[in-house]
Each structure stands twice: as structure tokens, then as C-alpha cells.
Design an enzyme around this catalytic site. Structure first.
Site, short mmCIF file in Angstrom:
data_model
loop_
_atom_site.label_atom_id
_atom_site.label_comp_id
_atom_site.label_asym_id
_atom_site.label_seq_id
_atom_site.Cartn_x
_atom_site.Cartn_y
_atom_site.Cartn_z
N CYS A 13 -2.70 1.49 -12.79
CA CYS A 13 -3.16 0.20 -13.43
C CYS A 13 -2.94 -1.05 -12.64
CB CYS A 13 -2.42 -0.14 -14.67
SG CYS A 13 -0.57 -0.22 -14.87
N GLY A 39 -7.92 0.28 -12.33
CA GLY A 39 -8.15 0.95 -13.53
C GLY A 39 -9.13 0.48 -14.10
N ASN A 114 3.05 -0.85 -14.07
CA ASN A 114 2.00 -0.41 -13.12
C ASN A 114 3.03 0.51 -12.52
OD1 ASN A 114 0.42 0.34 -11.10
ND2 ASN A 114 0.82 -1.44 -9.77
N GLY A 115 2.76 1.93 -12.73
CA GLY A 115 3.72 2.86 -11.96
C GLY A 115 3.88 3.86 -12.98
N TYR A 259 -5.68 3.87 0.27
CA TYR A 259 -6.93 3.94 -0.93
C TYR A 259 -6.81 2.76 -2.09
CZ TYR A 259 -9.33 6.11 -4.68
OH TYR A 259 -10.12 6.48 -5.76
#
Length: 489
Positions: A13, A39, A114-115, A259
Site C-alpha cells: 500500500c 495499491g 504500509n508493510g 520496481y
């Protein structure tokens, strides 16, 4: 690259928050739009108007919901935070969409993450055994329960007390009645930046979210740091930095550069686009081949292909055209439609390929199934030779920090013993990957320090930066023994 058969790396996210601005919700929606690449399953925003919290959470893209003035009108107030989600833990259902919100003894609090917590499943089961009632299957909810159970006095103290119990990778943003809080794990695996607009603080996963609203980049939130921004009664804002964890070296995730991050973002002070170009240039030096044209796999391989072309002197051409209007929910109802495969998203530019020796450049290979289809597509367009070059090392290990990777045995690099065997599976004339030192050079200018790696690179090396915990709370070193962490943790 993204495709339909899962040959991709995806991250969980992106987060955004702003404090003390009259257009808080609108700015949050714009920031989330800039972070949409992190996301695409769901998006949510929570605001506070000085009296109560307001929440809008939806499945789908930011633009599907938050361009509607009526939706933004339901998010009044000068404080707001938001989240875009790709699930690596928890199902894609509305109750898992963040930010998650709860009313606690210290007042309401919203949180976005996030993670991934590598001990999240263990903590969740312990909390439920102690009587906690969980409303979602997201590991983020664990933090809310830990905050609720903390005996500290203020919301920020409870927040710091809670995150001391979690392990793994996280960038967190939390919103209370007066505070916007940002935090990164002690290794700094996931990114988080501090920005400023009209004197008002902002947290965001990437600098591109600041750029879209004309905000100023102030600095990265440091690894292991908690930054507490508080709106005072006179309208001024105080900002305090806390370090609740034992000090560690920062080890940001290398895949942010390979990426995840948008090319126009700064991550750890480094321009992502430049890193990717240097990766391609290093790849050209390490894996030279005689060819007529360099073709990127769009869009992820494009900067590396530019670098490869510049370093090799081989012309760069857009030999593959990407269809940007194929949604992730495209339905393939028949075998005939399924047979179209990769052509739904990519098509060969025959005029630039036919009769030529092609260097096809991609950012990474996971399972290899998409690479196989792309190589065949290039051949079908009349290429004499197809040489696949990958601007990152072979992926040999699964990730447990927020990247959606398959089990190790499903990774291409683990299914075949040699690069030559992988090449035969893909159907290319040759296949080569960038070395780990070549990638390190592109990012930081120095070879990898095996004794103290500068980045998180376990998917290439197996060197996990944190302990990995199974259902019984025992530390494990072998990733295959902890695959259950990828359940609703």
C-alpha cells in the site's frame, strides 16, 4: 511488470496524511492518486472536523470515488489521512480497507499501514485469546488493539508503546483529534517522507505525492523514528521526534528502486529514475550481446532499457506497446479469451522488431510465465533473435515484509538449476541477470557489504533483516517454515 497470471511483485500500500489544512481531504485524495501504483484494490480516507471523525472507504481506484465532490464533502475538517491498498495479508473486502478507526479511552484514532508485521499472526491470536474482538483480517488492526491496551497517558505515548511489540516492516500514519503521527520500523524497510505545504506537515510514502499538490519535501522520516505533529489550540503546529527503538542501521528495501516506487520519486535521497537507468547501464556492461535494438518491457523496464541502450550504443525503440486501459478485474470467461494471454496488456510493435536481433529488458522475473509469453510475442512479430536481460538479480527467496511473492519453490530461479535451463523455459536466445553488486552500484555506488548489508535484499540473498516468527512465536531462519505468516496476519 503487471500481468494476469501473477508473474509480478506487488507491494501492500501507500499512505498519506496532512494536518491543519482547510482542504485536507481533497489534498489527501490527490496524494493517494499519486500513490495509486502502490495499491489498486481499495482506497480510504479519514478526516476530523474538530468534533467528529468521518470515514470514506471504497474498493477500487482513487479516481473511481474521490473525484466526486459529494464524496469529498462527506470528509470535512482540516485533518485527514488516507491509504491505497494491495493486500498481502487479509482478504479484499471492505472491512479490511484502511485507514482503520477505533474509539479508545484516549479518543478516536485512525491508522494506516504500509508493510507487514512478521509476528502479526502470533500477536493477533494472543489478542483474540485474551478477549479482543477483531473486525478485520488485516494485520494493521493489531496495532489498534495494542494501543487500546496500553497504560500510557497520551495517544502518542500509547502509539509508541504499541509499535514496540511489532516486528517486521512498517511505515505507519495515525490520526487523532489533535495529532498526525508518522513512524518507520527500526530498519527503515518501507519508506516514509515528511513534507510541508503552507506550513502544514504531511506524511507520504513517496515524494511524488508531495509533488502533485505542490508541497515541499522536508526530509525522510528516519528508520526507527516516530514524528508527532500536534495542532495547538492557537492553530500553530508543534513537531516532535522520538526514537523508541534501539538504534539500527537503515536498510531500505531494494525493490523500492527496482520496481515499487514511481520513477519521479526520491527514495532515501536517491532519484529512482536515475537508479534504474544506472542499473540498465551496469547490465549492458555485465551482459553485453550483439543486437540491433533494445526494447523495454513497459513500463517497469523502460528506464533500465534506456540505460542499457545508452551504455551499449544499441538503438532504443518501443518494440512493445502497453494497453493502459485493461483493468485488473478483466474477466476471462472462456478458454479462447484466456489464450489471448499477455496480448490483453501488451502488443508487439512489428515495424521495430521484424528481422532484428532484440535485447528485451525487464526489471525483474518472478515466476517467468509472463517473460515466456513476451519472448514468444516478440518472435511472432518476426524477431531474428531475442535476448532477455533483467535489471535485478535472480529472486530466490520469498518476502514477508509487504511484498506479495509466491512460495520459494514457485520462483523461476528455484525451479531450474541454471540460468541456461531458465533460458530454455522462457524460450529466449540468451538470458542474463544484473549482479547484486551491479545493483548496489546503481543504488549507492558501492558493492554489497556482506557483513553489514546496506539495503534489505533478502529476496536475492536470503539475508532477512529481522527475525521471522511462526504461529508459536518461535524464531525461524528458513522461510518455508513460516509460510503461514501470509495468512490474515
Amino acid at each position: 511488470m503487471l500481468d494476469f497470471d501473477g508473474d509480478t511483485l506487488r507491494e501492500e500500500c501507500g499512505v498519506f496524511g496532512i494536518l491543519g489544512h482547510p482542504e485536507a481531504a481533497t489534498l489527501t485524495a490527490l496524494g493517494l492518486h499519486a500513490l495509486q501504483h502502490r495499491g489498486q484494490e481499495a482506497a480510504g480516507i479519514v478526516s476530523f472536523d474538530g468534533a467528529q471523525f468521518h470515514s470514506e472507504r471504497h474498493l477500487g481506484l482513487v479516481g473511481d470515488h474521490y473525484t466526486n465532490p459529494k464524496t469529498l464533502a462527506r470528509l470535512p475538517g482540516s485533518m485527514a489521512m488516507g491509504h491505497v491498498r494491495y493486500s498481502t495479508t487479509g482478504e479484499t473486502i471492505l472491512r479490511n480497507v484502511q485507514p482503520l478507526f477505533a474509539e479508545l479511552a484516549v479518543g478516536g484514532i485512525a491508522i494506516a499501514h504500509n508493510g507487514n508485521f512478521t509476528n502479526g499472526l502470533t500477536l493477533r491470536r494472543q489478542l483474540i485469546a485474551d478477549g479482543a474482538i477483531c473486525q478485520s483480517t488485516s494485520d494493521t488492526e493489531v496495532v489498534l488493539h495494542l494501543i487500546a491496551r496500553s497504560k500510557r497517558q497520551s495517544s502518542s505515548e500509547r502509539f509508541m508503546d504499541a509499535i514496540r511489540h511489532v516486528e517486521g516492516a512498517f511505515s505507519l500514519v495515525a490520526l487523532t483529534r489533535t495529532k498526525l503521527i508518522g513512524a518507520r520500523d527500526s530498519n527503515g524497510i518501507r519508506p516514509l517522507v515528511l513534507g510541508e505545504l503552507d506550513g502544514r506537515p504531511i506524511f507520504a510514502s513517496e515524494t511524488c505525492a508531495l509533488d502533485i499538490i505542490g508541497a515541499k519535501f522536508v526530509r525522510d522520516v528516519e528508520n526507527g523514528e516516530v514524528v508527532v505533529c500536534e495542532l495547538q489550540s492557537d492553530g500553530s503546529i508543534s513537531i516532535e521526534s522520538h526514537k523508541p527503538f534501539p538504534p539500527r542501521r537503515e536498510r531500505i528495501c531494494l525493490f523500492e528502486y527496482v520496481y515499487f516506487a514511481r520513477p519521479d520519486s526520491l527514495v532515501g535521497g536517491r532519484g529512482v529514475y536515475g537508479v534504474r537507468k544506472r542499473s540498465g547501464a551496469n547490465l549492458a556492461r555485465e551482459a553485453a550481446v550483439e543486437a540491433d535494438v533494445v526494447v523495454p518491457v513497459p513500463d517497469g523496464g523502460t528506464p533500465a532499457a534506456i540505460g542499457y541502450a545508452q551504455a551499449s550504443g544499441i538503438p532504443f525503440e518501443l518494440g512493445i506497446i502497453r494497453n493502459h486501459y485493461v483493468g485488473r478485474t478483466f474477466i476471462e470467461p472462456t478458454q479462447q479469451i484466456r489464450a489471448f494471454g499477455v496480448k490483453l496488456k501488451h502488443s508487439a510493435n512489428r515495424a521495430e522488431i521484424e528481422g532484428k536481433r532484440v535485447v528485451l529488458v525487464d526489471d525483474s522475473i518472478v515466476r517467468g510465465t509472463t517473460s515466456l509469453k513476451l519472448v514468444q510475442m516478440i518472435r511472432d512479430a518476426g524477431a531474428r533473435e531475442v535476448h532477455l536481460r533483467v535489471a535485478s538479480p535472480m529472486i530466490t527467496h520469498s518476502d514477508y515484509y509487504g511484498i506479495d511473492t509466491p512460495d520459494p519453490e514457485k520462483l523461476l530461479a528455484n525451479q531450474y538449476r541454471t540460468v541456461a535451463e531458465m533460458c530454455r523455459f522462457i524460450g529466449a536466445d540468451s538470458l542474463q541477470f544484473l549482479s547484486i553488486d551491479g545493483l548496489y552500484d546503481a543504488v549507492g555506488g558501492e558493492p554489497r557489504n556482506d557483513a553489514a548489508p546496506q539495503f534489505t535484499d533478502h529476496y536475492f540473498t536470503g539475508d532477512y533483516p529481522t527475525a521471522l516468527t511462526d504461529l508459536n512465536g518461535r524464531s525461524r531462519s528458513e522461510p518455508k517454515t513460516i509460510s503461514l505468516l501470509r495468512e490474515a496476519g
